[in-house]
Scaffold this motif. Structure first.
Motif, mmCIF file in Angstrom:
data_model
loop_
_atom_site.group_PDB
_atom_site.id
_atom_site.type_symbol
_atom_site.label_atom_id
_atom_site.label_comp_id
_atom_site.label_asym_id
_atom_site.label_seq_id
_atom_site.Cartn_x
_atom_site.Cartn_y
_atom_site.Cartn_z
ATOM 1 N N ALA A 1 44.143 57.832 48.141
ATOM 2 C CA ALA A 1 42.955 58.216 48.924
ATOM 3 C C ALA A 1 41.673 57.995 48.141
ATOM 4 O O ALA A 1 40.951 58.909 47.786
ATOM 5 C CB ALA A 1 43.059 59.674 49.378
ATOM 6 N N LEU A 2 41.439 56.771 47.830
ATOM 7 C CA LEU A 2 40.248 56.406 47.077
ATOM 8 C C LEU A 2 38.988 56.806 47.805
ATOM 9 O O LEU A 2 38.047 57.309 47.251
ATOM 10 C CB LEU A 2 40.209 54.889 46.921
ATOM 11 N N CYS A 3 38.988 56.522 49.058
ATOM 12 C CA CYS A 3 37.774 56.711 49.826
ATOM 13 C C CYS A 3 38.180 56.700 51.281
ATOM 14 O O CYS A 3 39.310 56.380 51.612
ATOM 15 C CB CYS A 3 36.817 55.561 49.561
ATOM 16 N N THR A 4 37.248 57.023 52.130
ATOM 17 C CA THR A 4 37.549 56.923 53.558
ATOM 18 C C THR A 4 37.517 55.456 53.923
ATOM 19 O O THR A 4 36.680 54.702 53.456
ATOM 20 C CB THR A 4 36.486 57.679 54.379
ATOM 21 N N GLY A 5 38.409 55.065 54.744
ATOM 22 C CA GLY A 5 38.449 53.655 55.151
ATOM 23 C C GLY A 5 39.330 52.859 54.221
ATOM 24 O O GLY A 5 39.617 53.230 53.090
ATOM 25 N N ARG A 6 39.751 51.726 54.737
ATOM 26 C CA ARG A 6 40.686 50.878 54.034
ATOM 27 C C ARG A 6 39.931 49.955 53.080
ATOM 28 O O ARG A 6 38.838 49.488 53.382
ATOM 29 C CB ARG A 6 41.421 50.037 55.072
ATOM 30 N N VAL A 7 40.540 49.718 51.934
ATOM 31 C CA VAL A 7 39.916 48.810 50.975
ATOM 32 C C VAL A 7 40.240 47.379 51.396
ATOM 33 O O VAL A 7 41.393 47.018 51.561
ATOM 34 C CB VAL A 7 40.420 49.082 49.562
ATOM 35 N N THR A 8 39.220 46.578 51.646
ATOM 36 C CA THR A 8 39.472 45.216 52.123
ATOM 37 C C THR A 8 39.400 44.201 51.001
ATOM 38 O O THR A 8 40.176 43.259 50.958
ATOM 39 C CB THR A 8 38.466 44.834 53.208
ATOM 40 N N ARG A 9 38.465 44.371 50.090
ATOM 41 C CA ARG A 9 38.284 43.388 49.030
ATOM 42 C C ARG A 9 38.049 44.115 47.727
ATOM 43 O O ARG A 9 37.491 45.204 47.709
ATOM 44 C CB ARG A 9 37.059 42.515 49.294
ATOM 45 N N ALA A 10 38.448 43.499 46.654
ATOM 46 C CA ALA A 10 38.215 44.099 45.344
ATOM 47 C C ALA A 10 38.105 42.993 44.317
ATOM 48 O O ALA A 10 38.547 41.866 44.550
ATOM 49 C CB ALA A 10 39.341 45.048 44.982
ATOM 50 N N VAL A 11 37.493 43.303 43.186
ATOM 51 C CA VAL A 11 37.358 42.300 42.140
ATOM 52 C C VAL A 11 37.239 42.990 40.782
ATOM 53 O O VAL A 11 36.740 44.114 40.684
ATOM 54 C CB VAL A 11 36.141 41.380 42.412
ATOM 55 N N PHE A 12 37.766 42.341 39.770
ATOM 56 C CA PHE A 12 37.582 42.809 38.401
ATOM 57 C C PHE A 12 36.357 42.095 37.849
ATOM 58 O O PHE A 12 36.310 40.868 37.796
ATOM 59 C CB PHE A 12 38.788 42.433 37.537
ATOM 60 N N ALA A 13 35.346 42.845 37.459
ATOM 61 C CA ALA A 13 34.174 42.237 36.843
ATOM 62 C C ALA A 13 34.242 42.504 35.347
ATOM 63 O O ALA A 13 34.313 43.656 34.930
ATOM 64 C CB ALA A 13 32.903 42.845 37.420
ATOM 65 N N PRO A 14 34.252 41.446 34.539
ATOM 66 C CA PRO A 14 34.346 41.661 33.090
ATOM 67 C C PRO A 14 33.121 42.403 32.586
ATOM 68 O O PRO A 14 32.002 42.171 33.034
ATOM 69 C CB PRO A 14 34.392 40.231 32.531
ATOM 70 N N ARG A 15 33.335 43.304 31.670
ATOM 71 C CA ARG A 15 32.213 44.034 31.068
ATOM 72 C C ARG A 15 31.548 43.171 30.011
ATOM 73 O O ARG A 15 32.178 42.310 29.397
ATOM 74 C CB ARG A 15 32.718 45.303 30.387
ATOM 75 N N ASP A 16 30.270 43.458 29.780
ATOM 76 C CA ASP A 16 29.564 42.723 28.725
ATOM 77 C C ASP A 16 30.136 43.069 27.360
ATOM 78 O O ASP A 16 30.380 42.215 26.528
ATOM 79 C CB ASP A 16 28.070 43.064 28.761
ATOM 80 N N GLU A 17 30.332 44.367 27.133
ATOM 81 C CA GLU A 17 30.956 44.787 25.875
ATOM 82 C C GLU A 17 32.072 45.766 26.223
ATOM 83 O O GLU A 17 31.879 46.657 27.038
ATOM 84 C CB GLU A 17 29.909 45.430 24.965
ATOM 85 N N PRO A 18 33.238 45.570 25.634
ATOM 86 C CA PRO A 18 34.359 46.434 25.998
ATOM 87 C C PRO A 18 34.114 47.885 25.594
ATOM 88 O O PRO A 18 33.498 48.161 24.569
ATOM 89 C CB PRO A 18 35.537 45.832 25.240
ATOM 90 N N LEU A 19 34.560 48.795 26.442
ATOM 91 C CA LEU A 19 34.470 50.212 26.137
ATOM 92 C C LEU A 19 35.526 50.557 25.102
ATOM 93 O O LEU A 19 36.554 49.888 25.004
ATOM 94 C CB LEU A 19 34.737 51.030 27.393
ATOM 95 N N ASP A 20 35.287 51.595 24.338
ATOM 96 C CA ASP A 20 36.318 52.006 23.394
ATOM 97 C C ASP A 20 36.914 53.338 23.808
ATOM 98 O O ASP A 20 37.071 54.238 23.004
ATOM 99 C CB ASP A 20 35.761 52.054 21.962
ATOM 100 N N GLY A 21 37.157 53.456 25.082
ATOM 101 C CA GLY A 21 37.797 54.664 25.577
ATOM 102 C C GLY A 21 39.224 54.751 25.056
ATOM 103 O O GLY A 21 39.958 53.765 25.024
ATOM 104 N N CYS A 22 39.582 55.927 24.586
ATOM 105 C CA CYS A 22 40.884 56.030 23.938
ATOM 106 C C CYS A 22 41.918 56.658 24.849
ATOM 107 O O CYS A 22 43.106 56.547 24.623
ATOM 108 C CB CYS A 22 40.755 56.821 22.646
ATOM 109 N N GLU A 23 41.471 57.281 25.939
ATOM 110 C CA GLU A 23 42.451 57.939 26.799
ATOM 111 C C GLU A 23 43.296 56.903 27.518
ATOM 112 O O GLU A 23 42.765 55.914 28.022
ATOM 113 C CB GLU A 23 41.726 58.832 27.804
ATOM 114 N N GLU A 24 44.563 57.162 27.538
ATOM 115 C CA GLU A 24 45.501 56.138 28.002
ATOM 116 C C GLU A 24 45.271 55.766 29.465
ATOM 117 O O GLU A 24 45.316 54.606 29.838
ATOM 118 C CB GLU A 24 46.926 56.646 27.822
ATOM 119 N N SER A 25 44.962 56.797 30.250
ATOM 120 C CA SER A 25 44.879 56.548 31.690
ATOM 121 C C SER A 25 43.665 55.708 32.066
ATOM 122 O O SER A 25 43.646 55.097 33.119
ATOM 123 C CB SER A 25 44.835 57.874 32.427
#
Lengths: 525, 705
Positions: B602-626
């Protein structure tokens, strides 16, 4: 406020042959000069000496034309019946011609009356030629014989009766005074040697032979008969070298061009084809209005002269560099004077350049389309010049109107003349695959709108009948094509090796050639 | 399923700036417009966004200048607050809470909102930052939700429209009703659409559904009113506006032509044609020098001196639907999707601003309903962003398709048309994709419902042809493939470009683009393949296929099924920078193991029709696995009702919060509340009294002493 986007004129790939050096060369001729003769033109012969005048044999006359004259320079009329095969001697002084009345006449080019008459044949003489030394004459006749005559005392030297049908073509060797070739309707070509009393070489063409030609080296002989043009290697004892089948009716005349680099053949199918003599591929094609009987090419390809069955002599002169240059310069001069205005002004230091906004120029039909004047825009695009020469412009406008959903409005409310014009445009372009889809819609709309007026105007009715005929013809044609496609499918299926994993790439390539044939949705009338 | 508290779905840019009429400030220097949950302040001369006024928790539904201080603006929102802002400094001055709202029930069941009323409120003078307002009076029941249907005349007269009536409401609360076209077809077509009041005269202009404009006079007596009619628009009049002096009346509609009528001489009119798309609102600056039109394609046009377009503020265009897949331009990192009809838009996600519109169809757009227009249905960019392929389609009687290839021109920094292929296929094209292979040889594959897929290649002109050396390189067909005359659906290249997978109904065929040999076929019935995707990096030996019911993963080394799971997936997305594959509704997994390492229902109301991965300019260093899957690229997705959403991780959110706090240092403004009487109208969601029926109401706030 965005500017108006003009109608996009679709650029269609040019149909027909690719532009090669040859097409450029053979297209570089001026518009043909046409001269009406009294009957079918059976023979054209160029004088070997400059100025290269040419003898045209038609009906009971032989005319001699100068290289640039449109009127005959000289006329020989002393024939009792149809004349045939007017030929110059190698010095250009004498001319020989056969006749339907079996007599062969010899003329002095400067004179008027025949200086010699050779009587001995019993039927029409279609072939007459000088031997290489110029003192003898070769003739071939419908009485199946060919004879050699002596000019000084107009006596018959030899007679050969080996052919079993009419002799309609013959040629003498330019290198050897004793050798000559004849071709006959009995399908054979024969090489005779005057020193021997019978033929020395025999070749079978397989069709009634209409024309013969020797290469300047005289190693190869070209014969035309039926739909075939065949080349024979004389040095290998008359072995066939190539057989060309590019015409769909009888080939009537042959000649060599570009110093023996190109071979030209003319046919009853109204085409003249140009072959390369190295690989015998067709490099160019000329279309004419009627079936062609004779063909002549001036030395250095200066002009192409073609005689047709309807008695029209068509002469095409080569375009000289001066011609084309002069035309371009004349056009440019006034534009240049305006163009140069202010160009030679030298800007000063303190001058500030005010840039003017670039004005968008729109075609007339675009201006009308911008104002939503759909009928007028269609009229503008249907102007005679664009309609006939650049049919992609009216097509683009029709497409645009269709896209706007106003094509019906633009077509409605036309009077008889305009409607006829629209219908004739449809008829002209409907079977063109590039336009079919759009024009089908347009034709349907026209029929919907003017359904009720059928029978009120004979002009419109005639156009409608023409449209119907065209569609009938096209559906028939499509049906035939489908049949061919079916046959090809069977062939492919049987030829295709059975495999677990198919390789569609190959056969798709072959099929796509067939699929590209025009397909018209049939039977909507 | 594990709940992930550290990632949140947020709206990301692309909100509607044409939702309500913009406001031009007194000095004509700024243009203020609503934009989703925030308010944007633009400069009218440079088109630049100067301030984001953030603070509302829900959609902003109304904007009006403070009549007593023209450097302040009131805004109201679905969250039940009215806020007062200083737009020159971008500061929140005061929040007024309305006690009328029941936001939770409202938001989830918008379908129940049926009754609208006009309410007047007294805003008490106060210097506090938070104020509660309790009392209100209902002025008017059941009016249209659209603010265009309410207008204020001179003095305290007000005009509101309902279905086919115009009311005139005077200070003494008397209401007159005028009706038009009583019955039949006429009545349906001449419904009122908008209203405007003349600033000096007793005249009301009303726009109608049939394109007519009626000018009403003498309406203070119910029986003796008169009206005159002018007609130019061929479809409904969407917006009407008088200039401040009352000399001109402006009108606009679907035709995207701004019509200027002379007041008093209605025969004379001026036009400003081809404004792009149909006009939704017209606003005139207080000094009359600037006109401002807001359009349905999320655009605001500023018009100077009645004739010249001086600025265009363009938001993310929300078309009828995104037909092309969402793409990210490798050069500009911009999101590429359908824009205006016949255009592709390049939208910068970082700056929340449209970079440029690329005209694909290159035809004059005719603003007319029920017309089959050319639409860009497919688009693809190659891996370096140097080639763009587009498919445009018009489905009138028979389908007209053309495939266009655009080369990136370094000089002009935009795409230039290189090749147009008309009728590349006999049927509609279902997918196109570029091979990712490096260097100069790029292959484009188009898959069509006519049963074939075609490979297109860039061919240099033959130098042996001699004269035609000035011809550019162009694209031509290289190979035509089919498989048992089945309909192909989708295609996909492997990461190194050495394999091409094309799905034909239930069968996946794998081809070698080098030789165009069919290498193998894979199949896992039942169900036709909906989407295909190769694994990346260490998982490049896997091929994923999604059917209606199953998600299958094949190992290409053994040509056998590695794993499959019963899952309804219609879309597969591979992150270009990691092994992760995402399929909305959301699972993120690696092809090597059939266990998602992130999932959210249940991401949001309505169905997800399109999606895309946009590369980040600089990678985050988030350490949490999820949330590690978001380190390299960000996932953007588009819902059914054209909202652009993305995931925000906790560290990112904290960083953003810190940024906004710096800005939000409040200056102590001395609040002067002038003792004037005026009217201000704002529409917002409130529930009507204590009734269970929730409703959108239009408030009339009368700021009185």
């Amino acid at each position: 406020m965005a500017s108006f986007k003009p109608t996009r004129i679709q650029v269609y790939p040019k149909l027909g042959e690719k532009v090669t050096q040859d097409t450029l060369y053979w297209k570089n001729y001026k518009a043909p000069v046409q001269i009406k003769e009294f009957g079918a033109i059976t023979s054209i012969d160029f004088s070997p000496l400059a100025p290269h005048t040419y003898a045209v044999t038609a009906s009971t006359r032989v005319h001699i034309y100068g290289p640039f004259s449109q009127e005959p320079v000289k006329t020989f009329t002393r024939f009792k019946d149809t004349a045939y095969s007017g030929r110059f001697r190698s010095d250009g002084q004498l001319l020989v011609a056969g006749c339907e009345d079996s007599a062969v006449r010899l003329f002095d080019v400067s004179g008027r009356v025949a200086i010699r008459m050779f009587k001995g044949h019993t039927k029409a003489v279609h072939v007459a030629d000088f031997t290489s030394h110029g003192y003898q004459i070769l003739t071939g006749s419908d009485d199946y014989t060919c004879k050699l005559w002596d000019i000084p005392n107009s006596a018959e030297l030899t007679s050969y009766k080996e052919h079993t049908d009419y002799i309609r073509c013959g040629i003498t060797s330019k290198l050897n005074r004793d050798l000559f070739f004849t071709g006959s309707y009995d399908h054979t070509l024969k090489l005779f040697d005057a020193r021997v009393d019978k033929s020395v070489m025999n070749m079978d063409h397989g069709q009634p032979v209409e024309s013969l030609l020797l290469y300047p080296s005289e190693g190869l002989l070209v014969s035309a008969g039926g739909r075939y043009v065949k080349v024979w290697d004389l040095l290998k004892g008359g072995q066939p070298l190539v057989s060309l089948k590019n015409h769909h009716k009888t080939v009537t005349s042959l000649c060599l061009g570009s110093n023996g680099q190109r071979l030209l053949s003319a046919s009853l199918d109204r085409h003249v084809k140009v072959y390369s003599t190295t690989n015998y591929k067709v490099v160019h094609n000329f279309d004419y209005a009627a079936s062609i009987l004779s063909l002549g090419l001036a030395p250095d390809d200066e002009s192409i002269v073609v005689g047709m069955t309807n008695g029209i002599l068509s002469i095409k002169h080569k375009r000289t560099p001066e011609d084309s240059k002069g035309a371009v310069q004349q056009k440019r001069q006034p534009a240049y004077r305006i163009f140069v205005k202010g160009k030679n002004y030298v800007p000063k230091q303190e001058d500030y350049l005010v840039s003017k906004p670039v004005r968008q120029y729109l075609a007339k039909y675009d201006k009308l389309l911008r104002k939503f004047n759909v009928s007028k825009a269609l009229d503008e695009a249907m102007e005679q010049w664009t309609r006939l020469r650049k049919s992609e412009i009216p097509m683009a406008v029709i497409k645009e109107l269709d896209r706007r959903g106003t094509l019906k409005n633009a077509l409605a409310g036309r009077d008889e003349k305009e409607l006829c014009q629209l219908l004739s445009f449809v008829i002209m372009n409907l079977v063109d695959t590039r336009f079919t889809a759009t024009l089908t819609t347009m034709a349907e709309m026209l029929l919907d709108i003017y359904q009720s007026t059928v029978g009120m105007s004979s002009l419109v009715d005639r156009q409608l009948l023409r449209l119907q005929e065209l569609l009938d013809k096209e559906t028939e044609y499509q049906q035939e094509l489908m049949e061919v496609l079916g046959m090809l499918d069977v062939l492919f299926a049987s030829a295709h090796p059975r495999k677990e994993v198919t390789l569609p790439g190959r056969d798709v390539c072959l099929c796509s050639i067939v699929v590209h044939l025009p397909i018209l949705p049939c039977g909507y009338l | 399923m594990v709940a992930h508290a550290d990632t949140r779905v947020v709206h990301r840019g692309g909100s509607k700036i044409n939702f309500r009429a913009p406001v031009i400030t007194q000095d004509s220097r700024f243009l203020i417009c609503v934009s989703g949950e925030c308010i944007k302040v633009f400069s009218t001369s440079t088109e630049e966004c100067i301030h984001h006024l953030q603070g509302h928790k829900e959609l902003v539904t109304g904007l009006v200048l403070n009549p007593s201080n023209h450097l302040q603006v009131f805004s109201c929102s679905e969250d039940g607050t009215i806020r007062l802002w200083d737009f020159t400094d971008g500061i929140l001055i005061r929040v007024t809470l309305l006690h009328l709202k029941t936001p939770s029930t409202l938001h989830s069941v918008p379908g129940h909102c049926k009754k609208f009323g006009l309410v007047s409120l007294n805003l008490p003078p106060s210097v506090e930052q938070h104020v509660m307002v309790k009392g209100h009076t209902i002025v008017f029941q059941s009016v249209s939700t659209d603010p265009k249907c309410i207008a204020f005349g001179q003095g305290v007269r007000m005009h509101a429209l309902t279905h086919s009536l115009t009311h005139s409401l005077t200070h003494s609360h008397t209401v007159f009703g005028f009706a038009l076209g009583t019955s039949g077809e006429m009545a349906a077509r001449n419904a009122f659409t908008c209203v405007a009041c003349h600033p000096k005269d007793d005249c009301i202009a009303t726009g109608h559904g049939d394109g007519k404009i009626r000018l009403w006079r003498n309406f203070n007596q119910e029986k003796e009113y008169t009206f005159s009619t002018v007609h130019w628009h061929h479809s409904g009049v969407n917006a009407l506006c008088f200039t401040p002096e009352g000399t001109n009346l402006l009108s606009g509609g679907l035709e995207s032509v701004l019509v200027q009528w002379r007041y008093g001489q209605e025969g004379q009119k001026d036009f400003l044609p081809r404004l792009g798309s149909s006009i939704k609102e017209i606003v005139v600056s207080p000094d009359g020098s600037l006109f401002c039109t807001s359009h349905t394609d999320n655009k605001i046009t500023v018009i100077k001196n009645c004739t010249k377009v001086s600025a265009v503020i363009q938001g993310l265009v929300h078309g009828d639907g995104v037909k092309t897949a969402l793409m990210v331009d490798p050069r500009t990192k911009a999101l590429v999707l359908n824009g205006k009809p016949g255009h592709l838009q390049f939208y910068s996600l970082q700056r929340d601003q449209q970079l440029y519109n690329l005209d694909i169809v290159q035809q004059e757009y005719i603003n007319q309903s029920n017309l089959d227009q050319f639409e860009v249905v497919k688009a693809a960019l190659d891996s370096r962003g140097s080639w763009l392929a587009t498919v445009e389609q018009r489905s009138a009687k028979e389908v007209e398709i053309s495939l266009k290839l655009w080369a990136f021109d370094e000089h002009t920094q935009s795409f230039v048309l290189n090749t147009t292929i008309s009728a590349p296929h006999d049927g509609p094209i279902s997918e196109i994709c570029f091979s990712p292979s490096s260097q100069n040889s790029t292959t484009l594959v188009s898959v069509s419902l006519d049963g074939h897929f075609k490979a297109w290649q860039l061919t240099q002109p033959d130098p042996s042809d001699g004269k035609q050396s000035d011809e550019e390189a162009s694209w031509s067909c290289d190979f035509v493939g089919d498989y048992h005359s089945l309909e192909p659906k989708c295609c996909c290249f492997s990461a190194d470009g050495s394999l091409l997978a094309v799905s034909f109904k239930e069968v996946v065929t794998v081809w070698s683009p080098a030789s165009w040999d069919l290498l193998t076929t894979l199949s896992q019935p039942p169900g036709a393949i909906q989407d295909l995707c190769f694994g990346r990096l260490s998982c490049s030996k896997y091929l994923l296929g999604a059917t209606d019911k199953n998600l299958c993963c094949w190992n290409l080394l053994t040509c056998s099924l590695e794993w499959s799971t019963a899952l309804d997936v219609s879309l597969l997305l591979a992150d270009p920078l990691s092994e992760n594959v995402a399929c909305p509704f959301l699972f993120v997994f690696r092809p090597s193991e059939p266990r998602p390492h992130f999932s959210q229902q249940a991401l949001c109301t309505g169905r997800v029709t399109r999606a895309v991965f946009a590369p980040r300019d600089e990678p985050l260093d988030g350490c949490e696995e999820s949330s590690q899957w978001l380190n390299r690229s960000q996932l953007y997705f588009l819902t059914h009702n054209m909202e652009l959403l993305t995931f925000l991780t906790k560290p990112e959110e904290e960083r953003l919060m810190a940024l906004s706090k710096q800005v939000a240092v409040l200056k102590k403004h001395k609040q002067e509340f002038l003792h004037t009487s005026c009217l201000l109208f704002i529409s917002l969601f409130i529930s009507q009294f204590a009734l269970t029926l929730s409703a959108i109401m239009t408030l009339v706030l009368s700021i009185l002493t």
